[in-house]
Structure formats: structure tokens, C-alpha cells
Design a protein around this motif. Structure first.
Motif, PDB file in Angstrom:
ATOM      1  N   ASN A 240       0.830  -1.200   0.000  1.00  0.00           N
ATOM      2  CA  ASN A 240       0.000   0.000   0.000  1.00  0.00           C
ATOM      3  C   ASN A 240       0.863   1.247   0.000  1.00  0.00           C
ATOM      4  OD1 ASN A 240       0.435   0.976   2.863  1.00  0.00           O
ATOM      5  ND2 ASN A 240      -0.385  -1.074   3.306  1.00  0.00           N
ATOM      6  N   PHE A 241       0.243   2.370  -0.323  1.00  0.00           N
ATOM      7  CA  PHE A 241       0.979   3.620  -0.483  1.00  0.00           C
ATOM      8  C   PHE A 241       1.478   4.162   0.848  1.00  0.00           C
ATOM      9  CE2 PHE A 241      -1.904   3.666  -4.219  1.00  0.00           C
ATOM     10  CZ  PHE A 241      -0.919   3.546  -5.183  1.00  0.00           C
ATOM     11  N   GLY A 242       0.748   3.893   1.926  1.00  0.00           N
ATOM     12  CA  GLY A 242       1.221   4.367   3.223  1.00  0.00           C
ATOM     13  C   GLY A 242       2.572   3.765   3.568  1.00  0.00           C
ATOM     14  N   GLN A 243       2.718   2.446   3.341  1.00  0.00           N
ATOM     15  CA  GLN A 243       4.006   1.798   3.575  1.00  0.00           C
ATOM     16  C   GLN A 243       5.076   2.351   2.636  1.00  0.00           C
ATOM     17  OE1 GLN A 243       2.623  -2.241   2.902  1.00  0.00           O
ATOM     18  NE2 GLN A 243       2.865  -2.737   5.073  1.00  0.00           N
ATOM     19  N   ALA A 244       4.689   2.590   1.393  1.00  0.00           N
ATOM     20  CA  ALA A 244       5.649   3.116   0.419  1.00  0.00           C
ATOM     21  C   ALA A 244       6.165   4.481   0.851  1.00  0.00           C
ATOM     22  CB  ALA A 244       4.993   3.210  -0.957  1.00  0.00           C
ATOM     23  N   ILE A 245       5.254   5.318   1.327  1.00  0.00           N
ATOM     24  CA  ILE A 245       5.650   6.667   1.771  1.00  0.00           C
ATOM     25  C   ILE A 245       6.578   6.578   2.966  1.00  0.00           C
ATOM     26  CG2 ILE A 245       4.778   8.807   2.792  1.00  0.00           C
ATOM     27  CD1 ILE A 245       2.274   8.428   1.024  1.00  0.00           C
ATOM     28  N   ASN A 246       6.272   5.666   3.921  1.00  0.00           N
ATOM     29  CA  ASN A 246       7.125   5.525   5.100  1.00  0.00           C
ATOM     30  C   ASN A 246       8.518   5.035   4.720  1.00  0.00           C
ATOM     31  OD1 ASN A 246       5.151   6.379   6.882  1.00  0.00           O
ATOM     32  ND2 ASN A 246       4.346   4.297   7.207  1.00  0.00           N
ATOM     33  N   LEU A 247       8.595   4.135   3.717  1.00  0.00           N
ATOM     34  CA  LEU A 247       9.886   3.588   3.325  1.00  0.00           C
ATOM     35  C   LEU A 247      10.731   4.640   2.606  1.00  0.00           C
ATOM     36  CD1 LEU A 247      11.847   1.191   2.976  1.00  0.00           C
ATOM     37  CD2 LEU A 247      10.679   0.667   0.839  1.00  0.00           C
ATOM     38  N   LEU A 248      10.127   5.317   1.657  1.00  0.00           N
ATOM     39  CA  LEU A 248      10.885   6.264   0.848  1.00  0.00           C
ATOM     40  C   LEU A 248      11.150   7.573   1.574  1.00  0.00           C
ATOM     41  CD1 LEU A 248       9.162   5.836  -2.648  1.00  0.00           C
ATOM     42  CD2 LEU A 248      11.434   5.069  -1.994  1.00  0.00           C
ATOM     43  N   GLY A 249      10.191   8.006   2.398  1.00  0.00           N
ATOM     44  CA  GLY A 249      10.290   9.343   2.960  1.00  0.00           C
ATOM     45  C   GLY A 249       9.668  10.339   1.992  1.00  0.00           C
ATOM     46  N   ARG A 250       9.188  11.435   2.528  1.00  0.00           N
ATOM     47  CA  ARG A 250       8.439  12.402   1.725  1.00  0.00           C
ATOM     48  C   ARG A 250       9.256  12.957   0.553  1.00  0.00           C
ATOM     49  NH1 ARG A 250       3.308  14.371   0.658  1.00  0.00           N
ATOM     50  NH2 ARG A 250       3.642  16.277  -0.511  1.00  0.00           N
ATOM     51  N   ARG A 251      10.484  13.326   0.826  1.00  0.00           N
ATOM     52  CA  ARG A 251      11.300  13.969  -0.212  1.00  0.00           C
ATOM     53  C   ARG A 251      11.596  13.006  -1.353  1.00  0.00           C
ATOM     54  NH1 ARG A 251      17.337  15.381  -0.292  1.00  0.00           N
ATOM     55  NH2 ARG A 251      17.502  17.277  -1.535  1.00  0.00           N
ATOM     56  N   GLN A 252      12.001  11.779  -0.999  1.00  0.00           N
ATOM     57  CA  GLN A 252      12.300  10.800  -2.036  1.00  0.00           C
ATOM     58  C   GLN A 252      11.033  10.356  -2.765  1.00  0.00           C
ATOM     59  OE1 GLN A 252      15.142   9.799  -3.324  1.00  0.00           O
ATOM     60  NE2 GLN A 252      16.190  11.229  -1.971  1.00  0.00           N
ATOM     61  N   LEU A 253       9.909  10.292  -2.047  1.00  0.00           N
ATOM     62  CA  LEU A 253       8.662   9.912  -2.694  1.00  0.00           C
ATOM     63  C   LEU A 253       8.333  10.877  -3.832  1.00  0.00           C
ATOM     64  CD1 LEU A 253       5.996   8.293  -2.862  1.00  0.00           C
ATOM     65  CD2 LEU A 253       5.040   9.961  -1.245  1.00  0.00           C
ATOM     66  N   GLN A 254       8.432  12.171  -3.559  1.00  0.00           N
ATOM     67  CA  GLN A 254       8.113  13.145  -4.601  1.00  0.00           C
ATOM     68  C   GLN A 254       9.061  13.008  -5.785  1.00  0.00           C
ATOM     69  OE1 GLN A 254       7.386  17.175  -3.603  1.00  0.00           O
ATOM     70  NE2 GLN A 254       5.570  16.669  -2.432  1.00  0.00           N
ATOM     71  N   ARG A 255      10.329  12.783  -5.502  1.00  0.00           N
ATOM     72  CA  ARG A 255      11.295  12.654  -6.598  1.00  0.00           C
ATOM     73  C   ARG A 255      10.990  11.433  -7.459  1.00  0.00           C
ATOM     74  NH1 ARG A 255      17.294  14.629  -5.176  1.00  0.00           N
ATOM     75  NH2 ARG A 255      16.750  16.758  -4.612  1.00  0.00           N
ATOM     76  N   TRP A 256      10.704  10.313  -6.808  1.00  0.00           N
ATOM     77  CA  TRP A 256      10.438   9.101  -7.576  1.00  0.00           C
ATOM     78  C   TRP A 256       9.127   9.206  -8.342  1.00  0.00           C
ATOM     79  CZ3 TRP A 256      13.954   5.874  -8.993  1.00  0.00           C
ATOM     80  CH2 TRP A 256      15.080   5.696  -8.203  1.00  0.00           C
ATOM     81  N   LEU A 257       8.125   9.852  -7.754  1.00  0.00           N
ATOM     82  CA  LEU A 257       6.869  10.043  -8.476  1.00  0.00           C
ATOM     83  C   LEU A 257       7.074  10.910  -9.712  1.00  0.00           C
ATOM     84  CD1 LEU A 257       4.242  10.531  -5.625  1.00  0.00           C
ATOM     85  CD2 LEU A 257       4.455   8.606  -7.187  1.00  0.00           C
ATOM     86  N   GLN A 258       7.890  11.933  -9.588  1.00  0.00           N
ATOM     87  CA  GLN A 258       8.185  12.775 -10.749  1.00  0.00           C
ATOM     88  C   GLN A 258       8.794  11.943 -11.875  1.00  0.00           C
ATOM     89  OE1 GLN A 258      10.699  15.746  -9.016  1.00  0.00           O
ATOM     90  NE2 GLN A 258       9.050  16.676  -7.831  1.00  0.00           N
TER      91      GLN A 258
END
Length: 388
Positions: A240-258
Motif C-alpha cells: 500500500n501507499f502508506g508503507q511506500a511513503i514511510n519507506l521512501l520518505g516524503r522527499r524521495q517519494l516526490q522525486r520518484w513520483l516525478q
């Protein structure tokens, strides 16, 4: 340091070399003037080059007679492929010298058709400009290959090159296609622009998650990424996305989504060639910003400019229309539309395949620092393309 004077370091750019599945398999060196192989020794012995794995180096060799076989000692010959002008191969001395270099383990390609003289000189394949004409079938068949095509900048031309026998392609940027409002999925396009807008506005993670759930392809790519060995080698699968966000962290999540925006392709089709290129520009922009003492927020902004700089190609839309749909800072808009301001200067440099000394001076870095940062950016882009 590799060189005693950083500004005496060779000023060299790079273009990726792709296979028929759009995976990066090599780097084509771009050099102003007629640089020789000895001038590249510092480049090839740079520690960062060891981090590029098995990528091959495609190097233009304007004057083969200027290269002594003894100069090949200590160079990574197993990763080097040199291109010789075909017109020179009619000279008996050049033929014999190229054969000696080939016998020492240096792989050689010919830029243009050279007939039987190419094989006599130890030439393995062709490295030619395919923008207007293709080599004859005889020229292709008389050499074992592989053959490399340059300037196959649209899918039609690339398909013709593949049919002719080319298996390597120098990574020129595909031409921007005219957008046809009657084609494609308009809902998907609007959703994509909405996601870009949320990312640019540093939106709450719940807003991102809501929109991601509406896009199965992008959702799949994100979960595939966080479950890759690069992020979770020993942990339980993430669903799920909640786990993904916790693993990546907010900053890395935005970068990878981009970057995942560029991964929207059919699972059974070739990779999107824009994905590693967007990652490359983003990483180099961030590096250049850091070299100019930019803080963390400024580095994130530079990264975003690098990623977004290819949206017009990805979406087949004018950049002005794209930025009008996003709530971007004025500095970002100026960089994307006009290449103006500090971000625009850095983006213009990141877009150069043959960097100019004046452009480096404008951003305040020397030749060696530029080369090292470029290799680091390529290393990161490779990691991205292999995990997405």
C-alpha cells in the motif's frame, strides 16, 4: 585529483547508447574539435567511471595514426569502442595501423562506408549518421557488427534502422510530436497534469495517494519500485501507499513520483527512453545547484526543473501549455520556457551534449568537476532505469 589543473581536463560531453529495447548499454563521448585517445586517458581513469558497471565507451578517433599501441596500456579496452572516419581507411598506412590497434584488443567502427578496406583494417561495424540515408546492405553484411545508428530521432526512422540491421542507437532526443486533441486518453492526461500540480505544490501525501489510486499503471510502477532490491532487499513486500511513503520518505517519494511519470509504457513494450534521460537531467541539475552552494530546497527545485524539462516530449504538448496547468514558482517557469535565470543557466548546461567552456564559467565550475558530476548523474540515471 586526476589532473593537476582542473581546467586543463578534457572538456567532453556524453550521449547514451541504447539497444533495441531502449536500455542504456554505452556512452558516446562528444568532444569539441579532434580530441585524440591520449587526451582521454584522464577521463577513462577517473574513479567515477568505475561506477558505471558494464557500459561501453564509444569514442571518436579522428586520427588513428596519432595513437600508439603502447598508449592503450592500462585503459579499459574491454569497454572501449573507437570510431574511425571511413574516408581514412583507403590509406594503406591507416589500414595497417588500425589492424595493429584491433589486434591489441581495441574494437573499431567505421563512420561511413569503406568497402572491403574496412574489414582489412580490423573494423567490426559501422557508426553512421542515418538521418537521411542508410548504408547499403553489402556494407552491413561484410562486417560482423554490431552497427550503431546516429540521428534516428523518430520511431519510423529507428524502425528502418533496425530492419537494416542496426542494433545500437545513439540517444538523440526524440522530436516533439504535434499534439492531436482527438487522440489519446484525455482523462488520463488531465489526471497526469493534476498529479504534476500536486507534486509541484508539495501537496499532502493523502492527496497524492487519492490520485494515484485512480491511475493503475502509475500505482503499479510505484509499488514495483519500493519492492525492488534497491529499496527493500530483506523486508516484507509492500502493498500500500502508506508503507511506500514511510519507506521512501516524503522527499524521495516526490522525486520518484516525478520520474515514474515517464514510466508509463506497456509492460510488453520497450522501455521509455525518456525515463533515464529525465533522471540524468534531474541529477545533474541537483549537482550543479549543490556546487553553487544551493540549500536543500533549492536543490529540490533544480531537480524538479530537470525532470519537468522533458514533459513537452512526454505529453506531446507545448511547454507553455503544460506550465500553465501547474502552479510552479516563477523561477521554474522561466527556466522551463526561456532557459533564463540561474535555473535556466543550469538547465541549458544539462542539455548540452558538447559543453562549452563559457557555459561552465557561467555556472562557476571547472572542466574536471563538470566531468565528475556528469558521471555521477549517469550512474544515478542507470540506477533509476534499472529499478523502475
Amino acid at each position: 585529483m586526476v589532473a593537476s589543473d582542473p581546467n586543463s581536463f578534457p572538456l567532453v560531453g556524453i550521449k547514451p547508447v541504447l539497444n533495441t529495447q531502449n536500455h542504456w548499454v554505452g556512452l558516446a563521448f562528444q568532444m569539441p574539435g579532434a580530441a585524440s585517445l591520449p587526451a582521454l586517458q584522464a577521463l577513462l581513469r577517473c574513479p567515477e567511471s568505475d561506477e558505471l558497471g558494464s557500459l561501453e565507451y564509444f569514442i571518436p578517433l579522428a586520427d588513428p595514426l596519432a595513437v600508439d599501441a603502447a598508449q592503450l596500456e592500462g585503459l579499459p579496452l574491454e569497454r572501449m569502442v573507437c570510431t574511425v572516419p571511413a574516408a581514412l581507411l583507403s590509406d594503406d598506412a591507416v589500414q595497417k595501423h588500425c589492424k595493429r590497434l584491433a589486434d591489441r584488443g581495441l574494437r573499431l567502427l567505421a563512420d561511413g562506408e569503406a568497402g572491403i578496406t574496412a574489414a582489412q583494417a580490423g573494423i567490426r561495424g559501422l557508426d553512421v549518421d542515418c538521418a537521411e540515408t542508410l548504408p547499403t546492405a553489402l556494407a552491413m553484411l561484410t562486417l560482423p557488427g554490431p552497427h550503431l545508428a546516429r540521428n534516428a530521432t523518430d520511431e519510423v526512422r529507428a524502425g528502418e534502422c533496425r530492419k537494416a540491421g542496426f542494433t545500437l542507437f545513439r540517444g538523440e532526443l526524440p522530436r516533439v510530436k504535434e499534439h492531436d486533441a482527438g487522440q489519446g486518453d484525455g482523462t488520463s492526461r488531465k489526471r497526469l497534469l493534476a498529479l504534476l500540480g500536486l507534486l509541484a505544490q508539495d501537496a499532502d501525501s493523502r492527496e497524492l495517494e487519492t490520485l494515484l489510486k485512480q491511475d493503475p499503471a502509475l500505482s503499479f510502477q510505484l509499488l514495483k519500485l519500493v519492492n525492488s532490491a534497491a529499496f527493500a532487499p530483506n523486508s516484507k513486500p509492500i502493498h500500500n501507499f502508506g508503507q511506500a511513503i514511510n519507506l521512501l520518505g516524503r522527499r524521495q517519494l516526490q522525486r520518484w513520483l516525478q520520474l515514474l511519470l515517464y514510466a508509463r509504457q506497456q509492460t510488453d513494450g520497450p522501455a521509455n527512453p525518456l525515463l533515464p534521460l529525465a533522471a540524468l537531467r534531474a541529477a545533474q541539475m541537483e549537482s550543479l545547484c549543490k556546487l553553487r552552494d544551493g540549500d536543500r530546497d533549492e536543490q529540490d527545485q533544480a531537480f524538479l526543473v530537470g525532470v519537468f524539462s522533458l514533459l513537452d516530449v512526454l505529453l506531446a504538448m507545448p511547454m507553455a501549455e503544460i506550465v500553465s496547468a501547474l502552479n510552479l514558482d516563477l523561477d521554474v517557469v522561466a527556466a522551463l520556457l526561456d532557459r533564463s535565470g540561474e535555473l535556466g543557466e543550469m538547465l541549458a548546461l544539462a542539455e548540452m551534449h558538447e559543453p562549452q567552456a563559457s557555459a561552465l564559467r557561467d555556472v562557476g565550475i571547472d572542466n574536471e568537476t563538470y566531468w565528475r558530476s556528469l558521471l555521477q548523474a549517469y550512474q544515478w540515471a542507470l540506477q533509476v532505469s534499472r529499478n523502475v
